[in-house]
Design an enzyme around this catalytic site. Structure first.
Site, mmCIF file in Angstrom:
data_model
loop_
_atom_site.group_PDB
_atom_site.id
_atom_site.type_symbol
_atom_site.label_atom_id
_atom_site.label_comp_id
_atom_site.label_asym_id
_atom_site.label_seq_id
_atom_site.Cartn_x
_atom_site.Cartn_y
_atom_site.Cartn_z
ATOM 1 N N TYR A 32 29.909 50.315 33.719
ATOM 2 C CA TYR A 32 30.977 50.170 34.707
ATOM 3 C C TYR A 32 32.042 49.197 34.238
ATOM 4 O O TYR A 32 31.873 48.508 33.237
ATOM 5 C CB TYR A 32 30.391 49.713 36.056
ATOM 6 C CG TYR A 32 30.003 48.248 36.118
ATOM 7 C CD1 TYR A 32 28.879 47.766 35.453
ATOM 8 C CD2 TYR A 32 30.775 47.332 36.822
ATOM 9 C CE1 TYR A 32 28.529 46.427 35.513
ATOM 10 C CE2 TYR A 32 30.428 45.986 36.887
ATOM 11 C CZ TYR A 32 29.297 45.534 36.223
ATOM 12 O OH TYR A 32 28.970 44.204 36.266
ATOM 13 N N ARG A 51 36.703 48.271 26.443
ATOM 14 C CA ARG A 51 35.338 47.768 26.646
ATOM 15 C C ARG A 51 34.451 48.867 27.244
ATOM 16 O O ARG A 51 33.265 48.974 26.891
ATOM 17 C CB ARG A 51 35.345 46.527 27.549
ATOM 18 C CG ARG A 51 33.951 45.888 27.663
ATOM 19 C CD ARG A 51 33.972 44.579 28.410
ATOM 20 N NE ARG A 51 34.404 44.738 29.787
ATOM 21 C CZ ARG A 51 34.594 43.733 30.630
ATOM 22 N NH1 ARG A 51 34.390 42.482 30.238
ATOM 23 N NH2 ARG A 51 34.984 43.959 31.868
ATOM 24 N N ARG A 99 13.345 63.570 36.164
ATOM 25 C CA ARG A 99 13.018 62.154 35.986
ATOM 26 C C ARG A 99 12.173 61.964 34.731
ATOM 27 O O ARG A 99 10.944 62.028 34.740
ATOM 28 C CB ARG A 99 12.299 61.546 37.186
ATOM 29 C CG ARG A 99 12.277 60.021 37.017
ATOM 30 C CD ARG A 99 11.401 59.256 37.949
ATOM 31 N NE ARG A 99 11.386 57.844 37.531
ATOM 32 C CZ ARG A 99 10.660 57.368 36.519
ATOM 33 N NH1 ARG A 99 9.854 58.157 35.836
ATOM 34 N NH2 ARG A 99 10.733 56.079 36.188
ATOM 35 N N HIS A 101 12.452 59.400 31.127
ATOM 36 C CA HIS A 101 13.234 58.308 30.542
ATOM 37 C C HIS A 101 14.190 58.824 29.462
ATOM 38 O O HIS A 101 15.312 58.360 29.339
ATOM 39 C CB HIS A 101 12.320 57.240 29.938
ATOM 40 C CG HIS A 101 11.586 56.422 30.962
ATOM 41 N ND1 HIS A 101 10.710 56.969 31.863
ATOM 42 C CD2 HIS A 101 11.605 55.099 31.220
ATOM 43 C CE1 HIS A 101 10.217 56.014 32.638
ATOM 44 N NE2 HIS A 101 10.759 54.864 32.263
ATOM 45 N N LYS A 146 28.250 46.464 29.457
ATOM 46 C CA LYS A 146 28.515 46.293 30.893
ATOM 47 C C LYS A 146 27.759 47.388 31.653
ATOM 48 O O LYS A 146 28.317 48.393 32.085
ATOM 49 C CB LYS A 146 30.018 46.327 31.187
ATOM 50 C CG LYS A 146 30.368 45.654 32.505
ATOM 51 C CD LYS A 146 31.808 45.251 32.577
ATOM 52 C CE LYS A 146 32.234 44.774 33.963
ATOM 53 N NZ LYS A 146 31.539 43.580 34.445
ATOM 54 N N GLU A 178 26.166 32.612 29.532
ATOM 55 C CA GLU A 178 27.257 32.934 30.461
ATOM 56 C C GLU A 178 26.738 32.696 31.870
ATOM 57 O O GLU A 178 25.637 32.185 32.048
ATOM 58 C CB GLU A 178 27.726 34.387 30.270
ATOM 59 C CG GLU A 178 26.639 35.418 30.474
ATOM 60 C CD GLU A 178 27.136 36.863 30.335
ATOM 61 O OE1 GLU A 178 28.348 37.106 30.418
ATOM 62 O OE2 GLU A 178 26.280 37.747 30.165
ATOM 63 N N LEU A 202 28.528 39.107 28.014
ATOM 64 C CA LEU A 202 29.541 40.146 28.160
ATOM 65 C C LEU A 202 30.853 39.637 27.551
ATOM 66 O O LEU A 202 31.259 38.509 27.843
ATOM 67 C CB LEU A 202 29.748 40.453 29.644
ATOM 68 C CG LEU A 202 30.659 41.646 29.890
ATOM 69 C CD1 LEU A 202 29.899 42.945 29.652
ATOM 70 C CD2 LEU A 202 31.238 41.617 31.281
HETATM 71 N N1 PDD Z 1 31.576 40.766 36.359
HETATM 72 N N2 PDD Z 1 29.688 38.146 32.433
HETATM 73 C C1 PDD Z 1 29.087 38.916 33.363
HETATM 74 C C2 PDD Z 1 27.604 39.022 33.346
HETATM 75 C C3 PDD Z 1 29.874 39.586 34.320
HETATM 76 O O1 PDD Z 1 29.276 40.373 35.229
HETATM 77 C C4 PDD Z 1 31.279 39.427 34.311
HETATM 78 C C5 PDD Z 1 32.183 40.115 35.294
HETATM 79 C C6 PDD Z 1 31.859 38.604 33.327
HETATM 80 C C7 PDD Z 1 33.351 38.401 33.225
HETATM 81 O O2 PDD Z 1 33.990 39.522 32.660
HETATM 82 P P1 PDD Z 1 35.505 39.889 33.027
HETATM 83 O O3 PDD Z 1 36.329 38.676 32.749
HETATM 84 O O4 PDD Z 1 35.834 41.012 32.147
HETATM 85 O O5 PDD Z 1 35.533 40.228 34.498
HETATM 86 C C8 PDD Z 1 31.033 37.997 32.394
HETATM 87 C C9 PDD Z 1 32.323 41.642 37.223
HETATM 88 C C10 PDD Z 1 33.570 41.060 37.780
HETATM 89 C C11 PDD Z 1 31.385 42.216 38.265
HETATM 90 O O6 PDD Z 1 30.285 42.606 37.874
HETATM 91 O O7 PDD Z 1 31.742 42.304 39.436
#
Ligand code: PDD
Length: 287
Positions: A32, A51, A99, A101, A146, A178, A202
């Site tokens: 996403y 990304r 279903r 994997h 992501k 992070e 991320l």
């Molecule tokens: N999340 N690290 C993680 C684990 C994140 O879920 C996010 C952002 C970031 C920051 O990435 P960016 O600057 O590209 O938004 C770092 C989004 C906003 C969410 O899951 O809602």
């Protein structure tokens, strides 16, 4: 009622349905993006689409759309959205299948796009900063994807909610990775430090913007691993994300960070970020 896009159709959110055999539902087998929209302008759209492509490549799913197709689908959602400022959430899953994997013989990806209510952090939050806690980073080793399978992030984020805090800062093997839903920076002796991109975090779009602004503003910075001791002794700690922009963490595990107020380097960066955002809104920068 917001209008969303699902597999070729624009329809009211309440009417959108996916089959229960969708692998996004069964396995969290999908990726996403969350893209901020200011004055109906998409912030860093191309970086988000790049990304998305990297995430799709990592999970071996063919991108169902060209960049141009994504742009027009997303633009239409922004056009139909009620508010001038919001976010766009988009998700691609490996679609329905038995279903099992293992991947289905032929994936029919599910594509979902919706507007996301999103407002820049309130002035009080910017002025006071937020509280955060730390926890061990117990996620997998592909945090650069992501992925929609966010259960570890959900559990880690809830720890901070339970503690009345805004974010959980994650430590792996004694180093900062992070936040549960954000990237992190610290300032020590006037030097801005950011952890290097790796499979452990991320690659944030906001992280890139902040480093670009640091360069443009002549803020001394270094990209290198940050130890737990450096985090705990930092003068400033910041978190960044598309939804939170840049926020100062002023309390960590109940202890004040620096003097417990957003620091001078944060003030500079926050001002630079707001200026940059306004440039984007006026359409004078790449989007
Ligand atoms: N999340 N690290 C993680 C684990 C994140 O879920 C996010 C952002 C970031 C920051 O990435 P960016 O600057 O590209 O938004 C770092 C989004 C906003 C969410 O899951 O809602």
């Amino acid at each position: 009622m917001p209008t969303i896009y699902l597999n070729g159709q624009y329809l009211p959110l309440e009417e959108a349905r996916i089959p229960v055999m969708d692998r996004g539902f069964l396995f969290g087998d999908g990726v996403y993006e969350v893209i901020p929209v200011y004055s109906r302008r998409l912030f860093r759209l191309h970086e988000h689409l790049d990304r998305l492509q990297a995430s799709l490549d990592s999970i071996r799913l063919t991108n169902p759309h060209t960049a141009g197709e994504w742009e027009s689908l997303i633009a239409h959602i922004v056009e139909l959205a009620e508010s001038e400022d919001q976010g766009v959430y988009l998700q691609v899953t490996r679609g329905p299948g038995p279903r099992d994997h293992a991947f289905p013989q032929q994936a029919r990806p599910t594509v979902f796009i919706m507007p996301l209510a999103m407002t820049a952090p309130a002035r009080e939050l910017v002025e006071s900063g937020v509280a955060a806690i730390t926890a061990q980073d117990n996620r997998w080793l592909r945090c650069d994807i992501k992925a929609t399978s966010l259960l570890p992030n959900v559990l880690l984020r809830q720890l901070s909610v339970d503690a009345g805090s805004a974010e959980t800062l994650l430590l792996r093997d004694g180093f900062l990775s992070e936040g549960s839903a954000s990237n992190l920076f610290i300032v020590a002796d006037g030097l801005l430090l950011a952890p290097p991109k790796s499979n452990l975090m991320l690659p944030g779009i906001t992280y890139d913007v902040v480093l670009e602004l640091a360069r443009a503003q002549g803020i001394a910075h270094e990209i290198r691993p940050i130890s737990e001791a450096e985090l705990r002794g930092a003068d400033e700690v910041w978190l960044t994300s598309s939804t939170k922009e840049v926020l100062a963490v002023t309390t960590l595990d109940g202890q004040p960070v620096g003097d417990g107020r957003p620091g001078p380097v944060f003030q500079r960066m926050h001002a630079a970020y707001q200026d940059y955002k306004h440039t984007v809104m006026r359409g004078k920068d790449k989007q």
